[in-house]
Design a protein around this motif. Structure first.
Motif, short mmCIF file in Angstrom:
data_model
loop_
_atom_site.label_atom_id
_atom_site.label_comp_id
_atom_site.label_asym_id
_atom_site.label_seq_id
_atom_site.Cartn_x
_atom_site.Cartn_y
_atom_site.Cartn_z
N TRP A 140 8.22 -4.27 3.23
CA TRP A 140 7.52 -5.10 2.24
C TRP A 140 8.49 -6.17 1.78
CZ3 TRP A 140 2.42 -4.45 0.59
CH2 TRP A 140 1.77 -3.31 1.05
N GLU A 167 4.76 -6.48 5.78
CA GLU A 167 3.83 -7.02 4.79
C GLU A 167 4.60 -7.95 3.85
OE1 GLU A 167 0.53 -6.57 4.39
OE2 GLU A 167 0.33 -5.25 6.15
N LYS A 206 -2.80 1.07 4.23
CA LYS A 206 -2.91 -0.12 5.08
C LYS A 206 -2.94 0.25 6.56
CE LYS A 206 -1.42 -4.11 2.44
NZ LYS A 206 -2.63 -4.89 2.77
#
Length: 552
Positions: A492, A524, A549
């Motif tokens: 992330w 992400e 996800k």
């Protein structure tokens, strides 16, 4: 491997109250604390007098030694005074996370057996008053000081930081009026009967695995930890420490206030963290030290007006609270000028600091390790499966022993016995490596370790690599389930303002530089991470989100 090398450490045997009085005698005219936004400045002589008055008020209200007083607020002056007033008269301060909502507050007040709750009216748009009324419905018709709640049988007093009148709750002035009925001699008697192994503070852990547990800390725990933390950064009465970290967390009330009070340093206090306010206060108050979790320092360094502030007074401080990225440490030292910044590592159960870098450590040690154990503190690294000591350079669970280990979890003997073994070693749950010189590197939580196709991957290693990308402001790496390899990595990434990056570009950046199995399969981009009120990133929530996800 045990890195205790026969270091003798003379522990401070004084109680919290005795420390305040000693510092006030030594440095009566030195500023104890400053709230620049409020125009409040108090010397150590005044601080001693203020906390005496508040201690007498609590006694006058009928609060006994050992009673539990919960406090729920951001870094207000009343919080600071309450910490040291309870330390003088012997009540146990129970710290409440500022992010708590109804169910969490109810749980804490029930589990802690708190007789008194001190609170501010609201925090970041949340009405604490409404939450208290929801938890304790009887308060609207209760006599002040005589609340009779079915859910909270111990709770008798609710005190508001302010002068607005609310049913069943004392104003701050009404609390302070109780001081008139208590003599100096009575307070002195309270101070004299306190022992340094008395519990003085209960801090609730974040509860990422089940319900929060109340960590019982003593005078000896927090006085000595504050003393040693301050020693490591050479604090003195000449220093001015900017404290933007929350008081309810050990970082604020031990590494911040207690480190200052044990050394006669000035506390420059911010009620709620704001990067611009921190930079402004460091400049205006000529702060020599600054504390913060990595996300705070990242926000300060990336503030659009960063270059406009004069931070030349900065010398030192502490970065702690979560794993500190090497690149961020370098920028704090170079761009902020805090050349003697240190990293501290620990947890609430260890008061909190176990290890810390020193201001004169070699630069590579100061940016790539969490330093060595504090004097008088034992540390060993063990195989979490066999319990055997690991050789230097081999990862294992970090364990610690000494004055710093908590007295236990309040009313939770089972959890206490799971955390502290029969030989007094506190098992941290953190994976660490120790080198031949006793320097320690934390590579993650045992539960954060990712096992991909039989390979152990420590997310911190991948994060440190990705931090070096010029477009990356922050990065967190977690494991997600995978049918073939068991687990895969998801990164992330928060980008710097104005930067653009694709998942494929990130992977290209990794290829040939780190092992193939360490390249995140999923990438992400985000603007923020789920955080605790103390600024820690909640990786367990990131893992849950990542799993959703992948499975979507």
């Amino acid at each position: 491997m045990d890195n205790q090398k026969g270091v003798i450490c003379l522990l401070n045997e004084k109680t919290v109250g005795e420390i305040v009085k000693e510092t006030a005698r030594r440095f009566p005219e030195t500023e104890a604390y400053v709230y620049p936004e409020l125009g409040i400045r108090k010397t150590y002589k005044e601080f001693d007098e203020e906390t005496d008055d508040l201690a007498k008020a609590l006694i006058g209200m009928g609060i006994q030694k050992g009673e539990h007083v919960a406090i729920w607020s951001d870094n207000k002056r009343e919080w600071l005074l309450s910490q040291y007033a309870t330390g003088k008269m012997g009540a146990v301060l129970v710290t409440v996370n500022t992010n708590y909502q109804e169910k969490e507050l109810e749980y804490l007040l029930q589990q802690s057996d708190a007789t008194t709750l001190i609170l501010c009216e609201s925090y970041k748009g949340t009405s604490y008053l409404d939450i208290v009324r929801a938890v304790c419905k009887e308060i609207n018709v209760a006599e002040k000081g005589n609340i009779q709640s079915q859910k909270l049988p111990f709770l008798k007093n609710v005190i508001v930081m302010g002068e607005n009148n609310y049913p069943g709750m004392y104003t701050w002035s009404e609390l302070m009026a109780h001081a008139d009925s208590v003599s100096d001699e009575t307070l002195e008697q309270h101070l004299k009967v306190l022992k340094n192994d008395d519990v003085i503070n209960i801090q609730y852990t974040s509860g990422t695995t089940g319900f929060p547990k109340g960590v019982m800390l003593t005078h000896k725990n927090i006085v000595n930890n504050g003393q040693l933390v301050g020693d490591c950064i050479h604090l003195s009465e000449q220093d001015r420490l900017c404290i933007p970290v929350p008081f309810f967390h050990c970082f604020g009330c031990v590494l911040g206030t207690m480190a200052s009070v044990t050394h006669g340093s000035t506390m420059v206090i911010i009620e709620q963290f704001d990067a611009a306010k921190v930079l402004q206060m460091v400049q205006d108050e000529k702060c020599t030290a600054l504390h913060g979790v990595p996300t705070m320092f990242i926000a300060e360094l990336n503030h659009p007006d960063f270059a406009k502030y004069d931070l030349s007074s900065l010398r030192t401080g502490i970065m702690a609270g979560s794993i500190c990225p090497i690149e961020v440490m370098k920028k704090v030292m170079e761009d902020m000028g805090a050349s003697e910044i240190t990293i501290a590592y620990g947890q609430t159960e260890s008061s909190p600091v176990i290890t810390q870098t020193r201001t004169d450590d070699a630069i590579e040690k100061r940016v790539s390790s969490v330093g060595q154990a504090h004097p008088g503190v034992e540390v060993k690294i063990i195989d979490p499966i066999t319990g055997e000591d690991t050789p230097s350079g081999v990862p294992g669970e970090l364990c610690t022993r000494g004055y710093l280990v908590m007295k236990g979890y309040y009313k939770n003997e089972e959890a206490t016995n799971a955390a502290i073994d029969s030989h007094g070693w506190l098992h941290t749950g953190d994976i660490a490596v120790i080198d031949e010189d006793g320097y320690i590197d934390i590579t993650g939580r045992i539960k954060d370790m990712v096992i991909r196709g039989g390979e152990n991957i420590y997310p911190k290693e991948v994060e440190e690599f990705l931090y070096q990308h010029p477009a990356v402001q922050d990065v967190q790496v977690v494991g997600v389930p995978d049918p073939k390899y068991g687990e895969e990595l998801m990164a992330w990434i928060i980008l710097k303002d104005g930067e653009n990056l694709t998942s494929e570009e990130v992977k290209t950046y990794c290829r040939g530089k780190i092992s193939y199995h360490k390249i995140p399969r999923y990438i992400e981009f985000t603007d923020a991470y789920p955080m605790t009120a103390s600024g820690k990133i909640q990786k367990f929530l990131l893992r849950e989100l990542s799993k959703e996800k992948v499975e979507a």
